[in-house]
Design a protein around this motif. Sequence first.
Motif, PDB file in Angstrom:
ATOM      1  N   ASP A  65      49.986  -2.735  76.538  1.00 23.02           N
ATOM      2  CA  ASP A  65      49.432  -2.571  77.882  1.00 23.02           C
ATOM      3  C   ASP A  65      49.359  -1.076  78.185  1.00 23.02           C
ATOM      4  O   ASP A  65      50.073  -0.549  79.029  1.00 23.02           O
ATOM      5  CB  ASP A  65      50.325  -3.290  78.892  1.00 23.02           C
ATOM      6  CG  ASP A  65      49.675  -3.444  80.257  1.00 23.02           C
ATOM      7  OD1 ASP A  65      48.788  -2.637  80.579  1.00 23.02           O
ATOM      8  OD2 ASP A  65      50.054  -4.359  80.988  1.00 23.02           O
ATOM      9  N   SER A  66      48.464  -0.393  77.469  1.00 19.33           N
ATOM     10  CA  SER A  66      48.488   1.064  77.421  1.00 19.33           C
ATOM     11  C   SER A  66      47.073   1.612  77.295  1.00 19.33           C
ATOM     12  O   SER A  66      46.123   0.880  77.018  1.00 19.33           O
ATOM     13  CB  SER A  66      49.308   1.545  76.205  1.00 19.33           C
ATOM     14  OG  SER A  66      50.508   0.809  76.055  1.00 19.33           O
ATOM     15  N   MET A  67      46.958   2.927  77.474  1.00 24.02           N
ATOM     16  CA  MET A  67      45.703   3.631  77.240  1.00 24.02           C
ATOM     17  C   MET A  67      46.005   5.065  76.820  1.00 24.02           C
ATOM     18  O   MET A  67      46.884   5.710  77.388  1.00 24.02           O
ATOM     19  CB  MET A  67      44.811   3.633  78.481  1.00 24.02           C
ATOM     20  CG  MET A  67      43.581   4.543  78.348  1.00 24.02           C
ATOM     21  SD  MET A  67      42.498   4.536  79.792  1.00 24.02           S
ATOM     22  CE  MET A  67      41.534   3.073  79.448  1.00 24.02           C
ATOM     23  N   HIS A 125      49.874   1.325  90.533  1.00 21.79           N
ATOM     24  CA  HIS A 125      51.127   1.005  91.235  1.00 21.79           C
ATOM     25  C   HIS A 125      52.230   1.678  90.440  1.00 21.79           C
ATOM     26  O   HIS A 125      52.040   2.059  89.292  1.00 21.79           O
ATOM     27  CB  HIS A 125      51.343  -0.508  91.389  1.00 21.79           C
ATOM     28  CG  HIS A 125      51.401  -1.257  90.084  1.00 21.79           C
ATOM     29  ND1 HIS A 125      51.914  -2.521  89.960  1.00 21.79           N
ATOM     30  CD2 HIS A 125      51.003  -0.922  88.838  1.00 21.79           C
ATOM     31  CE1 HIS A 125      51.833  -2.929  88.707  1.00 21.79           C
ATOM     32  NE2 HIS A 125      51.286  -1.980  88.006  1.00 21.79           N
ATOM     33  N   ASN A 126      53.397   1.856  91.040  1.00 23.47           N
ATOM     34  CA  ASN A 126      54.337   2.777  90.406  1.00 23.47           C
ATOM     35  C   ASN A 126      54.924   2.324  89.071  1.00 23.47           C
ATOM     36  O   ASN A 126      55.434   3.169  88.331  1.00 23.47           O
ATOM     37  CB  ASN A 126      55.445   3.219  91.384  1.00 23.47           C
ATOM     38  CG  ASN A 126      56.324   2.080  91.841  1.00 23.47           C
ATOM     39  OD1 ASN A 126      56.001   0.915  91.676  1.00 23.47           O
ATOM     40  ND2 ASN A 126      57.451   2.432  92.439  1.00 23.47           N
ATOM     41  N   PRO A 127      54.874   1.050  88.654  1.00 21.59           N
ATOM     42  CA  PRO A 127      55.259   0.772  87.263  1.00 21.59           C
ATOM     43  C   PRO A 127      54.300   1.373  86.234  1.00 21.59           C
ATOM     44  O   PRO A 127      54.677   1.557  85.084  1.00 21.59           O
ATOM     45  CB  PRO A 127      55.244  -0.761  87.193  1.00 21.59           C
ATOM     46  CG  PRO A 127      55.434  -1.210  88.600  1.00 21.59           C
ATOM     47  CD  PRO A 127      54.713  -0.194  89.428  1.00 21.59           C
ATOM     48  N   ASP A 128      53.047   1.652  86.651  1.00 25.02           N
ATOM     49  CA  ASP A 128      52.088   2.279  85.736  1.00 25.02           C
ATOM     50  C   ASP A 128      52.298   3.784  85.747  1.00 25.02           C
ATOM     51  O   ASP A 128      51.968   4.468  86.715  1.00 25.02           O
ATOM     52  CB  ASP A 128      50.656   1.939  86.143  1.00 25.02           C
ATOM     53  CG  ASP A 128      50.258   0.544  85.705  1.00 25.02           C
ATOM     54  OD1 ASP A 128      50.774   0.086  84.675  1.00 25.02           O
ATOM     55  OD2 ASP A 128      49.431  -0.082  86.384  1.00 25.02           O
ATOM     56  N   CYS A 129      52.855   4.283  84.672  1.00 24.73           N
ATOM     57  CA  CYS A 129      53.229   5.697  84.579  1.00 24.73           C
ATOM     58  C   CYS A 129      52.259   6.429  83.656  1.00 24.73           C
ATOM     59  O   CYS A 129      51.839   5.895  82.629  1.00 24.73           O
ATOM     60  CB  CYS A 129      54.646   5.833  84.037  1.00 24.73           C
ATOM     61  SG  CYS A 129      55.900   4.973  85.031  1.00 24.73           S
ATOM     62  N   ALA A 147      48.139   9.666  78.429  1.00 28.04           N
ATOM     63  CA  ALA A 147      48.691   8.400  77.934  1.00 28.04           C
ATOM     64  C   ALA A 147      49.331   7.675  79.110  1.00 28.04           C
ATOM     65  O   ALA A 147      50.144   8.258  79.836  1.00 28.04           O
ATOM     66  CB  ALA A 147      49.714   8.642  76.826  1.00 28.04           C
ATOM     67  N   ALA A 148      48.948   6.425  79.289  1.00 36.26           N
ATOM     68  CA  ALA A 148      49.434   5.640  80.426  1.00 36.26           C
ATOM     69  C   ALA A 148      49.892   4.272  79.944  1.00 36.26           C
ATOM     70  O   ALA A 148      49.285   3.684  79.035  1.00 36.26           O
ATOM     71  CB  ALA A 148      48.335   5.485  81.476  1.00 36.26           C
ATOM     72  N   SER A 149      50.947   3.764  80.553  1.00 40.55           N
ATOM     73  CA  SER A 149      51.417   2.410  80.238  1.00 40.55           C
ATOM     74  C   SER A 149      52.270   1.885  81.378  1.00 40.55           C
ATOM     75  O   SER A 149      52.701   2.638  82.257  1.00 40.55           O
ATOM     76  CB  SER A 149      52.212   2.380  78.928  1.00 40.55           C
ATOM     77  OG  SER A 149      53.433   3.076  79.081  1.00 40.55           O
ATOM     78  N   HIS A 150      52.522   0.598  81.319  1.00 40.84           N
ATOM     79  CA  HIS A 150      53.301  -0.104  82.339  1.00 40.84           C
ATOM     80  C   HIS A 150      54.745  -0.210  81.871  1.00 40.84           C
ATOM     81  O   HIS A 150      55.021  -0.783  80.821  1.00 40.84           O
ATOM     82  CB  HIS A 150      52.695  -1.500  82.545  1.00 40.84           C
ATOM     83  CG  HIS A 150      53.346  -2.294  83.633  1.00 40.84           C
ATOM     84  ND1 HIS A 150      52.701  -2.588  84.817  1.00 40.84           N
ATOM     85  CD2 HIS A 150      54.571  -2.868  83.734  1.00 40.84           C
ATOM     86  CE1 HIS A 150      53.484  -3.315  85.583  1.00 40.84           C
ATOM     87  NE2 HIS A 150      54.637  -3.492  84.952  1.00 40.84           N
TER      88      HIS A 150
END
Length: 687
Positions: A65-67, A125-129, A147-150
Motif C-alpha cells: 500500500d505504497s507509492m 489522513h495521518n496514517p499515510d506518511c 515515497a509514501a505508505s500507510h
Amino acid sequence: MAIPTAEEKLSMIKVEPADADEMRCVDTLNPGDYEVGFERINNILDEAMEVFIRSSRSSMGVAGDSMVAVFTAKGDMGNASSGTYLHAIIQPAIIKFIMKSYSENPGIRDGDIWFTNDALYGGIHNPDCVIVMPVFFKGELIAWTGAASHTTETGASEPGGMPINATSRFLEGGNFPPIKIGEDFRIREDFLELMAAFGMRAPQMVVIDLKARATAADRTRKRLVELAQEKSPDYVKGLMRKMLIVAEEGARKKIASWPDGTFTSVNFADGVGMEVGLIRSCFMTATKKGSRLTMDFTGTSPENPYSYNAHVQAVVGHISNFIYEYIFHDLPVSSATFEPFDFNFPEGSCLNPDARAATSCAVMISTGVMSALHTVFGKMMFSTKEMWQQTSASQGNAGNAMVLAGLSQWNLPFADMLAYSLNSEGQGGRPTMDGVNAFGFPWCVFGRTPDVEEMELDLPLLVPLSNHWKDSCGHGKYRGGVGTVQMWVAHHVPQVFFMAISDNSKIQTPQGLFGGYAPCTVPGISIRGADIMERMQKGEKDLKLELFDILTRKTVGGKWQNEFFGRPTTMFQQNDVITFGFATGGAGYGDPLDREPDLVIQDLKDQIISDWSALQVYKLAYDPQTLKLDREGTEAARKEERLARLARGKPFDEFTSEWTGLKVDDAILKFYGTWPEAQCIQPIFRP
C-alpha cells in the motif's frame, strides 16, 4: 506560517507552467529518447518500490500500500510506481508548500529528508506518511523524489491510526506538517525517538516504516543522479517535463472523445464513527464540455463530529484511484493528467470540513466518491467507440479495515491493520465479463494479500477459515467478483484488542450499473467463549469450516454477537472468535435476468453463489442435486418475473410524488443535514 487553504491546495495540484529552460531541455531530446527514458524511469521506480516493500514492517507496507514517485524541480509529479494511486495527487502540494515556505529557513539542500502526514498540508489522513527528497546534480535542483505508505499507528486515541471515536484532529495522534527530519542523507535520531514515542503501541513498526520510506526515496534519487551523470542533467529535466506534456495531451484527448453533458451519482453511507445513521457521502455532478471536466460535490452531507471527513486534496486523491486504474491506465501517473479537471467542494461539507475536523477515516467517507466515479464515468464512456469496454460497475470499495493490537506471541507490542480482508475485495462487473473474484484493494490495486501462514506467524491469530465469500457479489448480467471471508481466533496470548473501521452493515455505498445489483451488506460478528479451538483439537469430524454452515446452524458454540461492522476498541480473550473478516464483493453490471444460464450453473459449481440466489435473483430452473439446467423452465421463470416487474411499475411522476412524501425518521438523519437537500443545520462545536 499559514496553513494552505482548500483553494490553495487545489491550485497546487495543477502543473506549474514550463519555463524557457525546461522547454529547451525538452527540445534537446532526440527521437526515441523519450520512449527509452520513460522506460528507464519506470524501471528506476519499480526497483525502488521493491526495496520499499521489502524494507517495510507494517502489514500495509508489506502488502504494497505504497507509492514511489519522481517530480520535476518545481514539484509536479512526472511518474510513479504504485501499489496505490492515492498519493499521486497529494505529494506535489507538499513539495510546493516546502519550496514556498522553507526555501530560506531552514533551506533546501542536497541530502535533505522531509516528512509529513498532516492532511491540512496536503496529505490524505495521518496514517499515510510521506517522505520527499530533493535531487541535486552539481549544485542544481533537477528533481524531487517521494515515497509514501500507510502505517497503522499514530499514537491516536485508539490503536491502528484511524480512531473512529475521534471528534477532532487533536485526538488523532501525531499530525506533522512538512518538516525536515534529516540532513546529509541521514534521519535525525531525535526525530526517530519522537516517532517511536508517537507510535508507542508499535514503536518498531513506525520507525522501520519511516526508514523504509527514506530508503525508497533515496534509491530513486540515487538512480536519477546516475542518469544525469550518464546522459546529462538537461536530459533528466527534459524527460520530466516531457512526461507532463504527454500526460496532459493524453488526458485531454480521452476526455474530448466522450459526449458532452452532465452526469450525476448520489451515494450514501449508513453510519459515521460509532453511530448508525444515514449520510449522503457523495453527491457528484460531472459536467463534461470539450476537453474539460468539472466535478461538483454540492449536495453532499455536512461535515460530521467524527473522523469520517476528508479534506479536498484527499478527495481528489481518491478520484485518482479510479482515474489511473481505469481510464488513464496507459498514461504516466502524473499530476498533469488532472490539468483538464476542475473541482468544486462546498465549504463545511464532509468533503471540505473545518481545519479542526478529525479526518483519520477520510478513506471511509470517500468510499462514496470512489463508488460514484464508476457510475458517472460509466454513463459518460459507454456510448464511445474507443472506451466503452473500460466501463465498470463499482468495486467493493468497502475498506473494511480491522485492527489488532496488544502484545504478540513474541512479546512484542504491535498495533496493525490487517491487509488480508482489505486486499481481497471483489471487482465490479464489466460490459463483457464478470468482475475478478478477490481482485484486491480498490485503494491499492497492486497490493498483495498476505499468506495466512504469515499472518499466524506474525500475529497472535489462528485463521481456521479463509475462502471466497459466497454471494458477496452484486448480481447482474455480469456479476461482480466475490470477496473473501476469514475467521480470526485469538491464539497464543491471554488477550488482544480489536477495532473495526467501516460502514455498509445496513446499506451498501456502491451501486450496480445498468440494472446490476449492489453487493451484500457486511455483518459484524464475534463469538465470546468460543469452543472452536477445543473442538479442532479433538478432531471433531462434524465441524464444517464453511461460512454458510457456521452462520446458519451456529455450529460454533459460545456467546454470539452480531453488531454494526464498525466497532470501537474491545478486548478479546484467548480462543475467542474475534471476528469474521469480510471483504466485500463488487457491484453487478446489467440485469441479472439477462445472465447466461450456463454462467449461473458454473457459479453454483464454483460455490460463488448460493441456490437461493440462483432461484430468486437469476430465476434459474435446474436440478439442485445434479445442477442440470432446465432451459425452458428458466425462460418461463424469467418471463414471469419480467411481467411481474411491469405490474409493479408505475409512472416516474407518481413514484416521485410517493417517495418524496414518505416520512423519514429524524433519528437516522442526525448526520445527514436537512432532508432531502443535505444542507448544514448547525455548526459543529469541537472543544
